[in-house]
Design a protein around this motif. Structure first.
Motif, short mmCIF file in Angstrom:
data_model
loop_
_atom_site.label_atom_id
_atom_site.label_comp_id
_atom_site.label_asym_id
_atom_site.label_seq_id
_atom_site.Cartn_x
_atom_site.Cartn_y
_atom_site.Cartn_z
N UNK A 67 -9.17 -12.08 -4.24
CA UNK A 67 -8.41 -13.21 -3.69
C UNK A 67 -6.90 -12.96 -3.63
N UNK A 68 -6.38 -12.11 -4.50
CA UNK A 68 -4.94 -11.84 -4.52
C UNK A 68 -4.45 -11.01 -3.36
N UNK A 69 -5.36 -10.31 -2.68
CA UNK A 69 -5.05 -9.53 -1.49
C UNK A 69 -3.88 -8.57 -1.70
N UNK A 70 -3.91 -7.88 -2.85
CA UNK A 70 -2.90 -6.86 -3.15
C UNK A 70 -3.61 -5.55 -3.44
N UNK A 71 -3.39 -4.54 -2.60
CA UNK A 71 -4.07 -3.27 -2.80
C UNK A 71 -3.69 -2.63 -4.12
N UNK A 72 -2.44 -2.75 -4.54
CA UNK A 72 -2.00 -2.06 -5.73
C UNK A 72 -2.55 -2.68 -7.00
N UNK A 73 -3.03 -3.91 -6.91
CA UNK A 73 -3.77 -4.50 -8.03
C UNK A 73 -5.20 -3.93 -8.06
N UNK A 74 -5.74 -3.65 -6.89
CA UNK A 74 -7.10 -3.11 -6.77
C UNK A 74 -7.15 -1.63 -7.12
N UNK A 75 -6.08 -0.91 -6.84
CA UNK A 75 -6.04 0.56 -6.98
C UNK A 75 -6.54 1.06 -8.33
#
Length: 457
Positions: free
Chosen positions: A353-361
């Protein structure tokens, strides 16, 4: 210069076998990132675009055990060349596909070629290398295969964005032609021990009917309606066919899949891990790439790069993981691998939901660390949990379970997304499956027997 002699013959053949494994794995991962482009150009529905991936996986899963059995019965060289040629020809057809139906059919036919090439590549390596070199050869084969796997999203995005999605398929014939040339030049007849027992044709029919109808119902349910007879009837017939398959195989003298091996808790738990690995991989490579494009605004090339951290470490971690498994046994490394996979998919799910790739990385990097543990330890445990004369059958079951994880994962994820139009529920489902597998493995996975050799993922 291409020079073949008795000293390098087996290494040339290993090159061709590794190319075969690589192509099979490459075609699992290369298409997902290009689906939006393919869908737009051919005017596909959403569900039809999912069939571009799953027609390949479904046929592959249904026939890989048949491919292995044919290798036990027929000469390996002509059978491998036939499978390789079929894969190349159908890749050309997929690239020239003028419409949705042609592309899906071509992908299904690719699955037949893959179902021959995949098991035979391992059989040929085991045949041409002496025992003292076989482990190294299989390890090198697996490393090359994971390099192809890692390149899939990158190449798919590159072609879709800058050339044409059709080159995703047109690149294959060049590689298959090289493989055929190498095998034709390098092969020297060796004695092959063949199985005289007849092929279990009723088992093949029941397996393909059960698996195909269940996947069809799951994939088409959101379109036809879950209460529609067109959904319910195939699902019921598929479940009945699967149940009959189990009963028939348990009673058959020469079963396609020896289900009695699952009486070993270690054998069953190890196969559940391999099933999970493929389930997770397909969901992430296809729907992770779609999420990056639909929600984060990435183009296919950037989305392909964004997926790379899930696999980029695998070629480098395969050998160290094997050494860890050799030193500490299979139980602890396998459980740690599933636990890391659980943390990674939970992390990804919560980050969507946060739509931040660097959080997903970081979650993707964790998953890349987990993947070798999800294959190497369980494969070694499988081989250590059965008698030596059953290891060929056990290896076939591992391949079938791995491909089954992919096609079921694609069907479940497609059904969830088509019903909810949201990516997070897909990965909540993957998280639940991973947690259930972790609990099951903790309770059932035992230690391996000394001396079992793991095969390449």
């Amino acid at each position: 210069m291409f020079t073949v002699n008795d000293n390098n013959r087996k290494w040339w053949l290993l090159t061709a076998m590794s190319g075969g494994l690589g192509l099979v794995l490459f075609d699992e991962t290369v298409v997902g990132v290009a689906l939006p482009v393919i869908q737009a150009e051919l005017g596909m529905t959403e569900i039809a675009s999912h069939w571009v991936v799953n027609s390949y996986l479904l046929v592959f899963a249904g026939l890989v055990a048949v491919g292995g059995r044919l290798g036990d019965k027929l000469p390996l060289k002509p059978l491998f060349l036939t499978g390789t040629a079929l894969f190349g020809i159908t890749s050309v057809a997929a690239g020239f596909a003028p419409n949705t139906e042609t592309l899906i059919i071509a992908r299904a036919l690719q699955g037949i070629g893959a179902a021959i090439v995949f098991p035979l590549s391992l059989s040929i390596i085991a045949l041409i290398f002496p025992p003292e070199q076989r482990g190294f050869a299989l390890g090198l084969n697996g490393t090359i295969g994971t390099v192809f796997l890692a390149l899939g999203p990158f190449v798919g995005g590159l072609f879709a964005d800058f050339v044409s999605w059709r080159w995703i398929f047109w690149i294959n014939p060049f590689l298959t032609a090289a493989m055929i040339f190498i095998v034709a030049r390098s092969w020297r007849d060796v004695e092959e021990q063949k199985d005289a027992r007849p092929l279990d044709v009723p088992g093949v029919i029941l397996l393909c009917a059960g698996l195909g109808l269940i996947v069809f119902a799951l994939m088409q349910g959101p379109d036809f309606g879950w209460s529609s007879p067109i959904t319910i009837v195939p699902l019921v017939i598929g479940l009945i066919s699967s149940a009959v398959f189990v009963v028939y195989e348990l009673r058959h003298r020469a079963p396609l899949i020896d289900l009695e091996l699952f009486a070993s808790p270690t054998f069953a738990a190890s196969n559940s891990i391999i099933f999970l690995a493929q389930f997770m991989k397909v969901c992430t490579f296809v729907f992770g790439a779609l999420y990056f494009q639909a929600e984060l605004g990435m183009n296919p090339f950037v989305a392909g790069l964004a997926i790379l951290p899930t696999v980029v470490l695998q070629p480098f971690l395969a050998a160290p993981t094997g050494m860890i498994v050799d030193r500490y046994g299979t139980r602890l490394p396998s459980i740690i691998g599933v636990a890391i996979a659980f943390v990674s998919v939970l992390w990804f799910t919560l980050a969507i939901p946060g739509q931040s790739y660097w959080v997903i990385f970081p979650a993707f990097v964790l998953w890349s660390v987990a993947m070798p543990f999800l294959f190497i330890g369980p494969q070694k445990a499988v081989m250590g949990s059965v008698k030596p004369e059953n290891r060929g059958q056990a290896g076939g079951i591992v391949m079938s379970g791995q491909m089954l994880g992919g096609t079921i994962g694609m069907a479940v994820a497609s059904a969830i997304f088509s019903t909810t139009q949201s990516y997070q529920p897909i990965f909540w489902a993957v998280t639940v499956v991973t947690l259930a597998t972790l609990i099951y493995v903790w309770l059932n996975l035992g230690e391996d027997e000394a001396g079992a050799v793991a095969e390449a993922p």
